[in-house]
Scaffold this motif. Structure first.
Motif, PDB file in Angstrom:
ATOM      1  N   GLY A  17      -1.272  35.463  35.341  1.00  0.00           N
ATOM      2  CA  GLY A  17      -2.238  34.162  35.473  1.00  0.00           C
ATOM      3  C   GLY A  17      -3.578  34.400  36.281  1.00  0.00           C
ATOM      4  O   GLY A  17      -4.471  33.854  35.872  1.00  0.00           O
ATOM      5  N   GLU A  48      -2.433  27.451  37.952  1.00  0.00           N
ATOM      6  CA  GLU A  48      -3.475  26.655  38.315  1.00  0.00           C
ATOM      7  C   GLU A  48      -3.205  25.982  39.779  1.00  0.00           C
ATOM      8  O   GLU A  48      -3.950  26.107  40.741  1.00  0.00           O
ATOM      9  CB  GLU A  48      -4.116  25.594  37.462  1.00  0.00           C
ATOM     10  N   THR A  94       4.566  24.042  31.476  1.00  0.00           N
ATOM     11  CA  THR A  94       3.767  25.367  31.142  1.00  0.00           C
ATOM     12  C   THR A  94       3.457  26.191  32.307  1.00  0.00           C
ATOM     13  O   THR A  94       3.491  25.830  33.393  1.00  0.00           O
ATOM     14  CB  THR A  94       2.575  24.556  30.260  1.00  0.00           C
ATOM     15  N   TRP A  95       3.193  27.369  31.855  1.00  0.00           N
ATOM     16  CA  TRP A  95       2.991  28.299  33.083  1.00  0.00           C
ATOM     17  C   TRP A  95       1.584  27.853  33.624  1.00  0.00           C
ATOM     18  O   TRP A  95       1.270  28.107  34.642  1.00  0.00           O
ATOM     19  CB  TRP A  95       3.244  29.456  32.645  1.00  0.00           C
ATOM     20  N   ASP A  96       0.768  27.566  32.565  1.00  0.00           N
ATOM     21  CA  ASP A  96      -0.672  27.258  33.004  1.00  0.00           C
ATOM     22  C   ASP A  96      -0.956  26.402  34.194  1.00  0.00           C
ATOM     23  O   ASP A  96      -1.634  26.543  34.971  1.00  0.00           O
ATOM     24  CB  ASP A  96      -1.616  26.860  31.737  1.00  0.00           C
ATOM     25  N   MET A 100      -6.121  29.549  28.874  1.00  0.00           N
ATOM     26  CA  MET A 100      -6.078  28.894  30.176  1.00  0.00           C
ATOM     27  C   MET A 100      -7.518  28.696  30.628  1.00  0.00           C
ATOM     28  O   MET A 100      -8.486  29.320  30.186  1.00  0.00           O
ATOM     29  CB  MET A 100      -5.621  30.195  31.328  1.00  0.00           C
ATOM     30  N   LYS A 101      -7.462  27.448  31.378  1.00  0.00           N
ATOM     31  CA  LYS A 101      -8.808  27.052  31.979  1.00  0.00           C
ATOM     32  C   LYS A 101      -9.846  27.922  32.570  1.00  0.00           C
ATOM     33  O   LYS A 101      -9.096  28.592  33.412  1.00  0.00           O
ATOM     34  CB  LYS A 101      -8.831  25.596  32.439  1.00  0.00           C
ATOM     35  N   GLN A 134      -6.046  36.296  34.484  1.00  0.00           N
ATOM     36  CA  GLN A 134      -6.676  35.359  33.297  1.00  0.00           C
ATOM     37  C   GLN A 134      -7.745  34.405  33.853  1.00  0.00           C
ATOM     38  O   GLN A 134      -8.638  34.057  33.103  1.00  0.00           O
ATOM     39  CB  GLN A 134      -5.525  34.650  32.483  1.00  0.00           C
ATOM     40  N   LEU A 135      -7.422  33.933  35.191  1.00  0.00           N
ATOM     41  CA  LEU A 135      -8.446  32.888  35.791  1.00  0.00           C
ATOM     42  C   LEU A 135      -9.772  33.848  36.090  1.00  0.00           C
ATOM     43  O   LEU A 135     -10.570  33.002  36.457  1.00  0.00           O
ATOM     44  CB  LEU A 135      -7.729  32.130  36.772  1.00  0.00           C
ATOM     45  N   HIS A 161       4.335  36.422  35.867  1.00  0.00           N
ATOM     46  CA  HIS A 161       3.470  35.081  35.064  1.00  0.00           C
ATOM     47  C   HIS A 161       2.449  34.841  36.116  1.00  0.00           C
ATOM     48  O   HIS A 161       1.207  34.551  35.661  1.00  0.00           O
ATOM     49  CB  HIS A 161       4.447  34.029  35.115  1.00  0.00           C
ATOM     50  N   ASP A 218       7.635  29.583  28.487  1.00  0.00           N
ATOM     51  CA  ASP A 218       6.993  29.914  27.435  1.00  0.00           C
ATOM     52  C   ASP A 218       7.813  29.196  26.275  1.00  0.00           C
ATOM     53  O   ASP A 218       8.660  29.925  25.792  1.00  0.00           O
ATOM     54  CB  ASP A 218       6.873  31.438  27.112  1.00  0.00           C
TER      55      ASP A 218
END
Length: 414
Positions: free
Chosen positions: A35, A377, A371-373, A1-2, A38-39, A31, A189
């Motif tokens: 997420g 975001e 995508t979940w990404d 993830m960005k 993770q960011l 999720h 996923d």
């Protein structure tokens, strides 16, 4: 993830359901929470204690978890809602103010979180995850449907923004009188849900040979899922001339209040109970056609999980199916509530082997674009915009008084 270019912030997520509970809302919230972490954001997760847990608080790095008391939903003991926790949340958020609050559910816990946040002047974003106003009719509570709709309209119009799963749902909520709507979407996923998990051994336990077709349903076994249509369609298939019962298998994964009734109505079907993780992925991939008769979904995560697993989805032209399926190309769509068309589409999938093969390939390709990404975001962006606004604390009396305090039940209190 960005890595986000925006400043890292602290967000509170309030939900009445969360993994390992098995439902679409819990899956989505899991999720979204992971997420944000993770960011690099900090998350304050507020949820009811689940069986085997005690109410209390845990702090682990960027994740703080506040568990509150829960209570089962009447007529649906598998699910629960959180009890009101306004005082507790006011104390916690007064000591350490989140930059924004996301309220995912509209039960007592969500309502108390909304009150606490508004009283403290915290920006609130809400999510619309479940069509409770439509469920009332399926549980013999049709007289409360209008009241439920009024409450949902009032609740969400107290927030700065309401996030929806799809554009079709966004349009429905606009007609209900909910303002400031935005589509968040859902991801899948597509490595976890993948055709490579197909298992010949599992199909053998279903007594399904290479040339047999397995029809699969995944979800709650409950009135709001329109499962009588599944029963009627299955019976009709096996009554048609030239259709050998040995050519088809029906598997239902999930549990709920209709399980015993469905077992009696479908004595030749296989019931697996709730499935998670690799077992769920294996069941998806080992089937051929996914049946989804529901008319009340806000999205339907199972639709895109089935597509990612390489199944041909037969559904109504609503929610996730409407958004991600092209009829008779990457799945089959029937006009909402057109049961005859639903059955005819399934008949086409069964009879046209080449058409079924093409639909399954295109379904997998379409699901791989989700995508979940991208969803996370987008979610973080909505929270960031809300956090950039600063409002004065709302008059708590307006929120305490509820929908009747507002003209038409659809206005904002500030």
């Amino acid at each position: 993830m960005k890595t986000p270019s925006s400043p890292l912030q602290r967000y509170a997520l309030v939900t009445e359901t969360y993994p390992p509970q098995v439902n679409g809302v819990a899956n989505t919230l899991g999720h979204l929470c992971e997420g944000l972490l993770q960011l690099g954001h900090q998350v304050e997760l507020v949820r009811p204690a689940q069986p085997g847990e005690q109410p209390g608080r845990d702090d682990a790095g960027d994740l703080s978890e506040q568990r509150v008391m829960g209570m089962p939903i009447p007529r649906y003991s598998e699910l629960q809602v959180g009890r009101s926790a306004r005082r507790l949340l006011t104390q916690i958020w007064s000591r350490r103010r989140p930059d924004a609050v996301y309220v995912a559910t509209e039960g007592p816990l969500g309502w108390s979180a909304l009150r606490a946040a508004r009283r403290l002047g915290l920006p609130v974003v809400s999510g619309f995850h479940t069509n409770f106003h439509q469920y009332a009719e399926h549980y013999g509570l049709g007289m409360f449907g209008a009241a439920a709709g009024a409450y949902l309209r009032w609740f969400h119009n107290q927030s700065q923004l309401t996030l929806t799963a799809s554009m079709t749902q966004q349009n429905e909520l606009a007609r209900l009188g909910i303002h400031n709507l935005a589509a968040l979407g859902r991801g899948v996923d597509h490595e976890r849900f993948h055709p490579r998990h197909r298992s010949a051994e599992l199909r053998e336990t279903w007594q399904a040979g290479d040339d047999d077709l397995v029809l699969l349903y995944v979800g709650r076994l409950a009135n709001e899922k329109n499962l009588q249509l599944l029963v009627d369609t299955w019976r009709s298939l096996n009554e048609q001339p030239g259709q050998a019962a040995s050519q088809l298998r029906l598997v239902l994964a999930g549990t709920g209040p209709l399980k015993r009734q469905l077992q009696k109505a479908l004595p030749d079907a296989l019931f697996t109970g709730n499935l998670n993780g690799p077992e769920l992925a294996r069941h998806y991939a080992s089937a051929d056609i996914f049946l989804f008769p529901s008319l009340t979904e806000t999205f339907g995560n199972v639709v895109i999980e089935a597509m990612a697993s390489g199944l041909a989805v037969n559904a109504f032209d609503l929610a996730a199916a409407n958004q991600h399926i092209h009829d008779r190309y990457s799945g089959c769509l029937a006009t909402a509530a057109d049961e005859r068309q639903f059955a005819e589409n399934l008949r086409w999938l069964i009879d046209d082997a080449e058409g079924l093969r093409g639909v399954r390939l295109h379904a997998r390709h379409s699901a791989c674009q989700l995508t979940w990404d991208a969803v996370i975001e987008r979610f973080a962006g909505y929270l960031q915009k809300a956090a950039a606004t600063r409002t004065s604390p709302a008059t708590d009396m307006m929120i305490r008084r509820g929908p009747s305090a507002q003209s038409g039940g659809s206005g904002r209190s500030g």
